[in-house]
Scaffold this motif. Structure first.
Motif, PDB file in Angstrom:
ATOM      1  N   ASN A 123      -9.430   4.324 -11.791  1.00 42.44           N
ATOM      2  CA  ASN A 123      -8.330   5.079 -10.950  1.00 42.44           C
ATOM      3  C   ASN A 123      -7.302   4.031 -11.141  1.00 42.44           C
ATOM      4  O   ASN A 123      -7.478   3.068 -10.027  1.00 42.44           O
ATOM      5  N   LEU A 124      -6.340   4.465 -11.018  1.00 49.83           N
ATOM      6  CA  LEU A 124      -4.922   3.103 -11.107  1.00 49.83           C
ATOM      7  C   LEU A 124      -4.272   3.413  -9.474  1.00 49.83           C
ATOM      8  O   LEU A 124      -4.605   4.039  -8.810  1.00 49.83           O
ATOM      9  N   MET A 125      -3.932   1.821  -9.697  1.00 53.05           N
ATOM     10  CA  MET A 125      -3.181   1.566  -8.239  1.00 53.05           C
ATOM     11  C   MET A 125      -2.559   2.890  -7.778  1.00 53.05           C
ATOM     12  O   MET A 125      -1.500   2.905  -8.884  1.00 53.05           O
ATOM     13  N   PRO A 126      -2.257   3.875  -6.306  1.00 52.99           N
ATOM     14  CA  PRO A 126      -1.141   4.546  -6.412  1.00 52.99           C
ATOM     15  C   PRO A 126      -0.345   3.972  -6.328  1.00 52.99           C
ATOM     16  O   PRO A 126       0.552   3.287  -6.378  1.00 52.99           O
ATOM     17  N   TYR A 127       1.120   5.186  -6.978  1.00 49.98           N
ATOM     18  CA  TYR A 127       2.170   4.905  -7.589  1.00 49.98           C
ATOM     19  C   TYR A 127       2.924   5.833  -5.874  1.00 49.98           C
ATOM     20  O   TYR A 127       2.448   7.141  -5.603  1.00 49.98           O
ATOM     21  N   THR A 128       3.953   5.229  -5.463  1.00 45.05           N
ATOM     22  CA  THR A 128       4.866   5.978  -3.895  1.00 45.05           C
ATOM     23  C   THR A 128       6.417   5.717  -4.428  1.00 45.05           C
ATOM     24  O   THR A 128       6.521   5.792  -5.438  1.00 45.05           O
ATOM     25  N   THR A 129       7.253   5.952  -3.412  1.00 48.43           N
ATOM     26  CA  THR A 129       8.279   6.275  -4.173  1.00 48.43           C
ATOM     27  C   THR A 129       9.139   5.245  -4.160  1.00 48.43           C
ATOM     28  O   THR A 129      10.345   5.655  -5.253  1.00 48.43           O
ATOM     29  N   LYS A 130       8.554   4.339  -4.235  1.00 45.22           N
ATOM     30  CA  LYS A 130       9.108   2.996  -4.169  1.00 45.22           C
ATOM     31  C   LYS A 130       9.430   2.658  -6.222  1.00 45.22           C
ATOM     32  O   LYS A 130       9.724   2.397  -6.829  1.00 45.22           O
ATOM     33  N   ASP A 131       7.585   2.881  -6.064  1.00 39.24           N
ATOM     34  CA  ASP A 131       7.848   3.018  -7.961  1.00 39.24           C
ATOM     35  C   ASP A 131       7.666   3.893  -9.142  1.00 39.24           C
ATOM     36  O   ASP A 131       8.815   3.446  -9.689  1.00 39.24           O
ATOM     37  N   ASP A 153     -11.308   0.461  -3.181  1.00 44.56           N
ATOM     38  CA  ASP A 153     -11.754   1.599  -3.920  1.00 44.56           C
ATOM     39  C   ASP A 153     -11.343   1.790  -5.199  1.00 44.56           C
ATOM     40  O   ASP A 153     -11.898   3.201  -5.838  1.00 44.56           O
ATOM     41  N   GLY A 154     -11.796   0.657  -5.813  1.00 41.27           N
ATOM     42  CA  GLY A 154     -11.614   0.472  -7.410  1.00 41.27           C
ATOM     43  C   GLY A 154     -10.521   0.870  -8.190  1.00 41.27           C
ATOM     44  O   GLY A 154     -10.788   0.864  -9.389  1.00 41.27           O
ATOM     45  N   ASP A 155      -9.268   0.927  -7.244  1.00 40.47           N
ATOM     46  CA  ASP A 155      -8.042   1.157  -7.991  1.00 40.47           C
ATOM     47  C   ASP A 155      -7.674  -0.268  -8.096  1.00 40.47           C
ATOM     48  O   ASP A 155      -8.002  -1.393  -7.461  1.00 40.47           O
ATOM     49  N   PHE A 156      -6.781   0.122  -9.105  1.00 40.30           N
ATOM     50  CA  PHE A 156      -6.341  -0.995 -10.135  1.00 40.30           C
ATOM     51  C   PHE A 156      -4.950  -2.035  -8.811  1.00 40.30           C
ATOM     52  O   PHE A 156      -4.487  -1.021  -8.150  1.00 40.30           O
ATOM     53  N   ASP A 157      -5.313  -3.389  -8.604  1.00 38.90           N
ATOM     54  CA  ASP A 157      -3.859  -3.984  -7.691  1.00 38.90           C
ATOM     55  C   ASP A 157      -2.929  -4.944  -8.454  1.00 38.90           C
ATOM     56  O   ASP A 157      -3.948  -5.524  -8.925  1.00 38.90           O
ATOM     57  N   LEU A 158      -2.208  -4.189  -9.100  1.00 34.11           N
ATOM     58  CA  LEU A 158      -1.180  -5.264  -9.981  1.00 34.11           C
ATOM     59  C   LEU A 158      -0.908  -5.975  -9.545  1.00 34.11           C
ATOM     60  O   LEU A 158      -0.498  -7.444 -10.128  1.00 34.11           O
ATOM     61  N   ASP A 159      -0.611  -6.238  -8.065  1.00 35.33           N
ATOM     62  CA  ASP A 159       0.118  -7.490  -7.718  1.00 35.33           C
ATOM     63  C   ASP A 159      -0.961  -8.675  -7.494  1.00 35.33           C
ATOM     64  O   ASP A 159      -0.341  -9.078  -7.402  1.00 35.33           O
ATOM     65  N   ASP A 160      -1.985  -8.436  -7.670  1.00 34.23           N
ATOM     66  CA  ASP A 160      -2.975  -9.251  -7.906  1.00 34.23           C
ATOM     67  C   ASP A 160      -3.810  -9.670  -8.675  1.00 34.23           C
ATOM     68  O   ASP A 160      -4.638 -10.752  -8.839  1.00 34.23           O
TER      69      ASP A 160
END
Length: 735
Positions: free
Chosen positions: A612-620, A703-710
């Motif tokens: 599960n990829l880290m969620p995208y938001t409007t900013k992304d 939650d098992g999602d990717f966190d690109l910031d880390d």
């Protein structure tokens, strides 16, 4: 099904009757080629007996001719050439025939459509209407029109009776004057000699007896006429009340309800032409009967005859006044509502309208409308007729407007174009209430004079605003589905599976059976005050975030059905594990407001699993679109269940950058999943360097999602590796 489609299927005598409706006055070809347009017009709105309706009929005639000309211009080919000439000829013919009498065109088409509908209904042996004339020809509308025709006949009947009563009463008064003259002659006999008196008195006494007997009989007859007329008026007023209840309490209230729903994303409430025509007919009929009752009262005053008629006329006058009062006050409506959310120092508009203004000549003394803002408590007190001391809860600039009469449309309305909320006075809030939960109402007030100041009405129109404490889940589903489609501007609404997902989220229940939620209720607190379990946001905040994200960045993909959206992580895993590697789906994030994540199935060195990829938001998505991000990720191959991703998303990819301009090469942003990029590099170079399973886990959130910031340390390491010459980096080893 359209009436014309069914009319063409008629056989035998019915077909012959249908064909006989047409001729030079209205060619059957016009009916055929403009069938949809013809059945879509509101012919019943036009009152054929009212010359003032001629402008509406002329407008329909002009539209009909324009439609014919447009149809003619679009004909091509050999056959089309002949049809083009024929349709053009018909356009000229109709203009020549009806330009001076457009109401006759309306009369002709109404007759055609009603007859066709009757023939089709008889042929199908069905009592229900068959499609035609859109909503204006529905069974309910026909019943309303039939009631108006009945009222017209009843009013004409009482008018005839009133004239007869007036004529008889005038003759009675003449005869009464004759009796007075005879009595005066008898009195004057006392001055004559006895012989002369005896000679003339018997004839005068006989004549007086005859006249008085006639007067006695005629007085009883007049009293009966008056009572019969009063009874007829009672029946007319009963039907008037019934008709007015249907129009005001059913049709107009439904229009107002549609207006409410339209403000929350429902379909447009529809025009007011039909409603205004009905209300105007009510006004005309009520006023005619009121004038008749007043004339009957005047006749009674001219010739008082003992009996119950005085009390009956008082009751009739009181009833008719109540009816017209209800009509005037109920038809003062807000045609265009102010915004549901008002901000200070921001302009807003609204329009109020009196549906009976033209018929009752209210425009002869143009009324002024005033707008004020009041609190919810003041509005409730107002509805209960409690004294609110004319308090307001704020100040609105440009809040006075004079109603204007528009001759062409027959409407009386006031357009507030530049209102502005200068200040607002808020009440003390209780507990957890926020400022957004406090409700106010724009109150429109005016005073109408009817019949040359004969009647004066105080009217108030207010924005309908009622928020129940709790609603059944199915009702809420209808509302949020309507709101979702309106906000996203999509015909694709929420499926039953989507609504079950939302119910699970709202009630923290895992059942997949929709029936389990049908009798459940959601309170306002559950909806938008209490946070969802384990989250710091409410159900509405989460759903509103989904709508905003979809509206701004995902609308085409939602419309294409590419976004499943309302799927939780476990459901996504269950769906993907049976699919080939590289299969992915798009679901809205459970943990973040306004986020969407990509879940996909892939091989892991140890086992096959769903990522599960880290969620995208409007900013992304303001940086790079969803389609481009999916294009960048080479390990995403098939959109669930089995559609190649390029087949679904390629039409939304950003075109490749153009060649360098002025010697500069444009930079390009691409998305890279570092974990998978490292795996690819390592597998291609056969490098002993590897990432441990523990390192992989550190790139995921809780939650098992990717966190690109880390993963910036990995990113820098990969970037450094990619910059080195291949030979020095990998010792000359080739994949």
């Amino acid at each position: 099904m359209a009436v014309w489609i069914q009319a063409q299927q008629l056989q035998g005598d019915a077909l012959h009757q249908m064909q006989s409706l047409y001729g030079q006055h209205f060619p059957i070809e016009v009916r055929h080629y403009l069938s949809q347009w013809i059945e879509g017009q509101l012919w019943d709105v036009i009152d054929l007996e009212n010359p003032q309706e001629e402008f509406k009929a002329k407008r329909l005639l002009d539209s009909l001719i324009q439609e014919l000309q447009n149809k003619a211009e679009h004909q091509v080919g050999e056959d089309g050439f002949l049809l083009k000439i024929k349709l053009g000829h018909y356009a000229s013919q109709l203009k020549s025939t009806y330009d001076r009498c457009p109401l006759e065109l309306v009369r002709c088409i109404k007759h055609i459509l009603y007859t066709e509908q009757r023939l089709v209904r008889e042929a199908t042996n069905s009592s229900s209407p068959v499609g035609g004339l859109m909503d204006s020809m529905s069974q309910k509308y026909q019943q309303i029109n039939q009631a108006f025709e009945e009222l017209r006949l009843m009013t004409q009947d009482t008018e005839n009776d009133l004239r007869k009563l007036q004529h008889n009463q005038e003759y009675f008064i003449i005869q009464y004057q004759e009796s007075l003259r005879i009595q005066a002659q008898l009195t004057s006999l006392a001055t004559l000699p006895p012989a002369d008196r005896q000679l003339r008195e018997p004839a005068l006494l006989s004549k007086r007896a005859t006249v008085e007997a006639w007067l006695t009989r005629e007085a009883n007859t007049l009293q009966k006429y008056r009572l019969d007329l009063a009874e007829k008026h009672q029946k007319t007023l009963q039907l008037l009340r019934k008709q007015q209840t249907i129009i005001l309490d059913d049709e107009l209230i439904q229009w107002k309800r549609r207006q409410q729903l339209a403000g929350n994303g429902g379909p447009p409430e529809g025009g007011l032409d039909i409603l205004q025509s009905w209300c105007e007919k009510l006004a005309e009929t009520i006023w005619q009967n009121r004038q008749q009752i007043r004339r009957a009262e005047h006749l009674r005053q001219q010739l008082p005859i003992p009996g119950p008629i005085e009390e009956l006329l008082n009751e009739l006058n009181s009833t008719i006044t109540d009816i017209i009062s209800a009509l005037v006050t109920s038809t003062f409506i807000i045609e265009k509502q102010p915004p549901q959310v008002l901000k200070t120092q921001t302009k807003f508009a609204a329009t109020v309208r009196l549906l009976v203004g033209g018929k009752l000549n209210v425009h002869m003394n143009p009324p002024q409308v005033k707008a004020t803002i009041i609190s919810e408590q003041q509005a409730k007190a107002l509805l209960k007729n409690e004294n609110t001391r004319n308090d307001s809860s704020g100040e609105i600039l440009n809040n006075n407007c004079v109603m204007e009469y528009h001759q062409t449309t027959g409407t009386l309305s006031a357009h507030f174009r530049n209102m502005s909320l200068k200040r607002i006075k808020r009440s003390d809030r209780r507990g957890a209430e926020s400022v957004t939960e406090e409700k106010f109402t724009i109150l429109f007030e005016s005073q109408f004079s009817v019949g040359g100041n004969e009647l004066v009405f105080q009217v108030k129109g207010r924005v309908p605003f009622l928020v129940p404490d709790k609603v059944l889940w199915p009702q809420l589903c209808d509302a949020i589905n309507m709101k979702y489609k309106a906000e996203v501007q999509s015909n694709r609404g929420l499926s039953e599976e989507n609504l079950v997902f939302l119910a699970q989220k709202a009630f923290s229940i895992s059942s997949n059976n929709p029936d389990d939620y049908r009798n459940m209720t959601m309170t306002w607190s559950q909806f938008n005050r209490e946070s969802l379990p384990g989250r710091n946001f409410t159900f509405w905040q989460w759903f509103d975030g989904v709508m905003e994200l979809t509206k701004k960045h995902l609308k085409p993909h939602w419309n294409d059905g590419a976004i499943l959206g309302f799927v939780n992580k476990q459901q996504a895993q269950d769906m993907l594990m049976s699919k080939p590697n590289g299969t992915f789906l798009l679901r809205f994030s459970d943990s973040e407001i306004g986020g969407i994540t990509i879940a996909w199935v892939a091989e892991n060195p140890n086992k096959r699993m769903v990522w599960n990829l880290m969620p995208y938001t409007t900013k992304d998505f303001s940086i790079r679109s969803l389609a481009d991000r999916i294009s960048d990720l080479n390990h995403l191959l098939f959109l669930y269940p089995d559609r190649p991703k390029d087949e679904v998303f390629s039409k939304y990819y950003t075109p490749p950058l153009s060649k360098a301009v002025d010697g500069y090469v444009k930079p390009q942003i691409k998305q890279v999943l570092l974990l998978f990029l490292c795996d690819v590099i390592l597998s291609q170079r056969e490098c002993p360097l590897s990432l441990s399973h523990g390192r992989t886990d550190s790139m995921l959130d809780t939650d098992g999602d990717f966190d690109l910031d880390d993963t910036m340390d990995v990113a820098r390491h990969v970037e450094e590796l990619l910059r080195r010459p291949v030979e020095s980096q990998w010792g000359g080893q080739q994949s």
